[in-house]
Write a protein that holds these residues in place. Structure first.
Motif, PDB file in Angstrom:
ATOM      1  N   LEU A 102       0.827  -1.206   0.000  1.00  0.00           N
ATOM      2  CA  LEU A 102       0.000   0.000   0.000  1.00  0.00           C
ATOM      3  C   LEU A 102       0.861   1.255   0.000  1.00  0.00           C
ATOM      4  CD1 LEU A 102      -2.775   1.363   0.193  1.00  0.00           C
ATOM      5  CD2 LEU A 102      -2.602   1.183   2.686  1.00  0.00           C
ATOM      6  N   ASP A 103       1.881   1.272   0.828  1.00  0.00           N
ATOM      7  CA  ASP A 103       2.732   2.463   0.916  1.00  0.00           C
ATOM      8  C   ASP A 103       3.543   2.683  -0.357  1.00  0.00           C
ATOM      9  OD1 ASP A 103       1.840   3.182   3.405  1.00  0.00           O
ATOM     10  OD2 ASP A 103       3.429   2.134   4.481  1.00  0.00           O
ATOM     11  N   ASN A 104       3.889   1.607  -1.079  1.00  0.00           N
ATOM     12  CA  ASN A 104       4.564   1.772  -2.362  1.00  0.00           C
ATOM     13  C   ASN A 104       3.646   2.420  -3.380  1.00  0.00           C
ATOM     14  OD1 ASN A 104       7.426   0.716  -2.979  1.00  0.00           O
ATOM     15  ND2 ASN A 104       6.663  -0.804  -1.538  1.00  0.00           N
ATOM     16  N   VAL A 105       2.394   1.994  -3.430  1.00  0.00           N
ATOM     17  CA  VAL A 105       1.432   2.596  -4.356  1.00  0.00           C
ATOM     18  C   VAL A 105       1.133   4.031  -3.951  1.00  0.00           C
ATOM     19  CG1 VAL A 105      -0.890   2.403  -5.332  1.00  0.00           C
ATOM     20  CG2 VAL A 105       0.442   0.337  -4.881  1.00  0.00           C
ATOM     21  N   LEU A 106       1.126   4.268  -2.665  1.00  0.00           N
ATOM     22  CA  LEU A 106       0.820   5.580  -2.106  1.00  0.00           C
ATOM     23  C   LEU A 106       1.894   6.614  -2.427  1.00  0.00           C
ATOM     24  CD1 LEU A 106      -1.250   6.913  -0.061  1.00  0.00           C
ATOM     25  CD2 LEU A 106       0.301   6.180   1.747  1.00  0.00           C
ATOM     26  N   LEU A 107       3.121   6.152  -2.595  1.00  0.00           N
ATOM     27  CA  LEU A 107       4.271   7.042  -2.662  1.00  0.00           C
ATOM     28  C   LEU A 107       4.150   8.092  -3.763  1.00  0.00           C
ATOM     29  CD1 LEU A 107       7.071   7.657  -1.479  1.00  0.00           C
ATOM     30  CD2 LEU A 107       8.030   6.025  -3.117  1.00  0.00           C
ATOM     31  N   ALA A 119      -5.019  10.191  -1.023  1.00  0.00           N
ATOM     32  CA  ALA A 119      -4.001   9.342  -1.635  1.00  0.00           C
ATOM     33  C   ALA A 119      -4.133   7.905  -1.156  1.00  0.00           C
ATOM     34  CB  ALA A 119      -2.607   9.884  -1.311  1.00  0.00           C
ATOM     35  N   ARG A 120      -4.383   7.720   0.116  1.00  0.00           N
ATOM     36  CA  ARG A 120      -4.514   6.373   0.665  1.00  0.00           C
ATOM     37  C   ARG A 120      -5.734   5.658   0.081  1.00  0.00           C
ATOM     38  NH1 ARG A 120      -1.845   3.929   4.584  1.00  0.00           N
ATOM     39  NH2 ARG A 120      -0.724   5.899   4.925  1.00  0.00           N
ATOM     40  N   ALA A 121      -6.825   6.395  -0.074  1.00  0.00           N
ATOM     41  CA  ALA A 121      -8.037   5.796  -0.647  1.00  0.00           C
ATOM     42  C   ALA A 121      -7.802   5.373  -2.091  1.00  0.00           C
ATOM     43  CB  ALA A 121      -9.194   6.790  -0.559  1.00  0.00           C
ATOM     44  N   GLN A 122      -7.110   6.219  -2.862  1.00  0.00           N
ATOM     45  CA  GLN A 122      -6.822   5.865  -4.254  1.00  0.00           C
ATOM     46  C   GLN A 122      -5.882   4.669  -4.335  1.00  0.00           C
ATOM     47  OE1 GLN A 122      -5.785   8.927  -7.040  1.00  0.00           O
ATOM     48  NE2 GLN A 122      -7.166  10.441  -6.125  1.00  0.00           N
ATOM     49  N   ALA A 123      -4.886   4.636  -3.463  1.00  0.00           N
ATOM     50  CA  ALA A 123      -3.947   3.518  -3.464  1.00  0.00           C
ATOM     51  C   ALA A 123      -4.663   2.212  -3.129  1.00  0.00           C
ATOM     52  CB  ALA A 123      -2.818   3.774  -2.469  1.00  0.00           C
ATOM     53  N   GLN A 124      -5.550   2.244  -2.161  1.00  0.00           N
ATOM     54  CA  GLN A 124      -6.311   1.046  -1.798  1.00  0.00           C
ATOM     55  C   GLN A 124      -7.204   0.608  -2.951  1.00  0.00           C
ATOM     56  OE1 GLN A 124      -8.123   2.569   1.808  1.00  0.00           O
ATOM     57  NE2 GLN A 124      -6.616   1.544   3.112  1.00  0.00           N
ATOM     58  N   ASP A 125      -7.800   1.575  -3.638  1.00  0.00           N
ATOM     59  CA  ASP A 125      -8.663   1.251  -4.773  1.00  0.00           C
ATOM     60  C   ASP A 125      -7.864   0.572  -5.877  1.00  0.00           C
ATOM     61  OD1 ASP A 125     -11.120   1.509  -6.450  1.00  0.00           O
ATOM     62  OD2 ASP A 125      -9.842   2.859  -7.610  1.00  0.00           O
ATOM     63  N   TRP A 126      -6.646   1.066  -6.161  1.00  0.00           N
ATOM     64  CA  TRP A 126      -5.857   0.467  -7.224  1.00  0.00           C
ATOM     65  C   TRP A 126      -5.328  -0.918  -6.844  1.00  0.00           C
ATOM     66  CZ3 TRP A 126      -5.783   0.851 -12.140  1.00  0.00           C
ATOM     67  CH2 TRP A 126      -6.226   2.034 -12.732  1.00  0.00           C
ATOM     68  N   LEU A 127      -4.990  -1.108  -5.592  1.00  0.00           N
ATOM     69  CA  LEU A 127      -4.603  -2.455  -5.162  1.00  0.00           C
ATOM     70  C   LEU A 127      -5.760  -3.423  -5.365  1.00  0.00           C
ATOM     71  CD1 LEU A 127      -2.479  -1.993  -1.910  1.00  0.00           C
ATOM     72  CD2 LEU A 127      -1.710  -2.881  -4.108  1.00  0.00           C
ATOM     73  N   GLY A 134      -6.401  -7.524  -0.216  1.00  0.00           N
ATOM     74  CA  GLY A 134      -6.069  -7.994   1.122  1.00  0.00           C
ATOM     75  C   GLY A 134      -4.589  -8.055   1.431  1.00  0.00           C
ATOM     76  N   PHE A 135      -3.775  -7.446   0.560  1.00  0.00           N
ATOM     77  CA  PHE A 135      -2.322  -7.587   0.704  1.00  0.00           C
ATOM     78  C   PHE A 135      -1.605  -6.247   0.871  1.00  0.00           C
ATOM     79  CE2 PHE A 135      -3.847 -11.320  -1.451  1.00  0.00           C
ATOM     80  CZ  PHE A 135      -3.139 -12.358  -0.853  1.00  0.00           C
ATOM     81  N   GLY A 136      -2.345  -5.209   1.187  1.00  0.00           N
ATOM     82  CA  GLY A 136      -1.742  -3.891   1.290  1.00  0.00           C
ATOM     83  C   GLY A 136      -0.696  -3.765   2.372  1.00  0.00           C
ATOM     84  N   ASP A 137      -0.791  -4.602   3.416  1.00  0.00           N
ATOM     85  CA  ASP A 137       0.175  -4.507   4.522  1.00  0.00           C
ATOM     86  C   ASP A 137       1.397  -5.387   4.320  1.00  0.00           C
ATOM     87  OD1 ASP A 137      -1.156  -6.903   4.754  1.00  0.00           O
ATOM     88  OD2 ASP A 137      -1.403  -6.781   6.936  1.00  0.00           O
ATOM     89  N   ARG A 138       1.453  -6.133   3.216  1.00  0.00           N
ATOM     90  CA  ARG A 138       2.600  -7.004   2.954  1.00  0.00           C
ATOM     91  C   ARG A 138       3.763  -6.210   2.356  1.00  0.00           C
ATOM     92  NH1 ARG A 138       0.602 -12.348   2.453  1.00  0.00           N
ATOM     93  NH2 ARG A 138      -1.256 -12.466   3.783  1.00  0.00           N
ATOM     94  N   ARG A 150       1.944  -6.844  -9.863  1.00  0.00           N
ATOM     95  CA  ARG A 150       0.635  -6.207  -9.711  1.00  0.00           C
ATOM     96  C   ARG A 150       0.756  -4.921  -8.898  1.00  0.00           C
ATOM     97  NH1 ARG A 150      -1.109 -11.721  -9.488  1.00  0.00           N
ATOM     98  NH2 ARG A 150      -2.666 -12.149 -11.097  1.00  0.00           N
ATOM     99  N   THR A 151       1.590  -4.972  -7.860  1.00  0.00           N
ATOM    100  CA  THR A 151       1.809  -3.773  -7.053  1.00  0.00           C
ATOM    101  C   THR A 151       2.444  -2.673  -7.896  1.00  0.00           C
ATOM    102  OG1 THR A 151       2.106  -5.149  -5.072  1.00  0.00           O
ATOM    103  CG2 THR A 151       2.877  -2.871  -4.962  1.00  0.00           C
TER     104      THR A 151
END
Length: 274
Positions: A102-107, A119-127, A134-138, A150-151
């Motif tokens: 999640l934080d990589n997509v968020l960056l 930004a966090r909402a958009q990153a979660q949506d794209w994941l 279910g893998f944003g914390d990995r 995929r990330t």
């Protein structure tokens, strides 16, 4: 349909890239007098022998490399510096190992100045769009090769670029995962129809995914030597489309142009290794 000048998302016009050799040796011209255009919403694949300069052209289009000669235009305007209308998906993983998926997509979204919550909402949506809800914390080391790709794809597309540059993004994946990723990219692309410049060694992949395939010669001084419109119907399943008679016909025609250049490139590698 061929795009008009006003419809081109990316134009590399008469591009030459020459590199100085270390120690004062002879310079090396990787790309010479090359013109390559990508229409808005068009998916263009570029194939050629190993080391022929495919990635060099991609870096020129991204603004990461200034050509020795020639002009780069983005939607008709000369490119100055980094191409901020482009997203770049690299061949190797470009994920930061100390950041979660999640934080990589968020960056990138944070760098663009989006408020953290948005930004966090958009990153979660794209994941979620790439199947990783279910893998944003990995962390990257906890993800498979396909999940890391995929990330990286979510990281690129979250910025909503008008042009997507892809440098052999799936070459390290096993064939099953690779085909899944190819289908996912096509599905996401068809929803938004961004301009795509896709570099690959795999002719099957190039034909299955693109609207047009450009063949480059062996280096040095690589240049386009063939261009083929891909008239296979969309939407496409990359595994199923390979069995179609038209796919086989296109593969045969393009390989006739590409085969000699691949052999030249292979002989050059042998000479360098000797």
């Amino acid at each position: 349909m061929v795009a008009t000048a006003s419809e081109f998302a990316l134009e590399l016009l008469d591009i030459t890239c020459t590199f100085a050799a270390p120690g004062g040796g002879p310079s090396y011209t990787a790309v010479a007098d090359t013109t390559l255009r990508v229409g808005a919403g068009e998916f263009v694949a570029v194939v050629g022998p190993t080391g022929c300069g495919k990635s060099t052209l991609l870096n020129v289009g991204a603004g990461l490399l200034a050509p020795s000669a020639g002009t780069v235009r983005v939607f008709g305007a000369p490119l100055q510096g980094i191409n901020r209308r482009a997203g770049y998906m690299f061949q190797a993983d470009a994920l930061l190992p100390w950041r979660s998926a999640l934080d990589n997509v968020l960056l990138g979204l944070q760098y663009c100045g989006l408020p953290d919550a948005e930004a966090r909402a958009q990153a979660q949506d794209w994941l979620a769009r790439v199947g990783l809800a279910g893998f944003g914390d990995r962390y990257p080391h906890q993800l498979s090769g396909g999940m890391r790709k995929r990330t990286a794809l979510a990281q690129t597309l979250a910025l909503d670029p008008d042009i997507i540059l892809m440098d052999e993004p799936f070459s390290a994946l096993d064939i099953q995962t690779r085909q899944l990723m190819e289908d996912e990219v096509l599905e996401l692309w068809s929803a938004r129809k961004k301009a795509v410049l896709f570099i690959t060694h795999d002719l099957d992949e190039a034909i299955a995914m693109s609207d047009r395939v450009v063949v480059l010669s062996a280096g040095p001084a690589t240049r386009p030597i063939g261009e083929f419109g891909i008239d296979l119907e969309r939407p496409r399943n990359v595994a199923e489309v390979r069995t179609l008679p038209r796919f086989i016909d296109l593969h045969t025609r393009i390989w006739e142009v590409l085969r000699e250049e691949v052999l030249k490139g292979y002989q050059q590698q042998l000479r360098r290794a000797a």
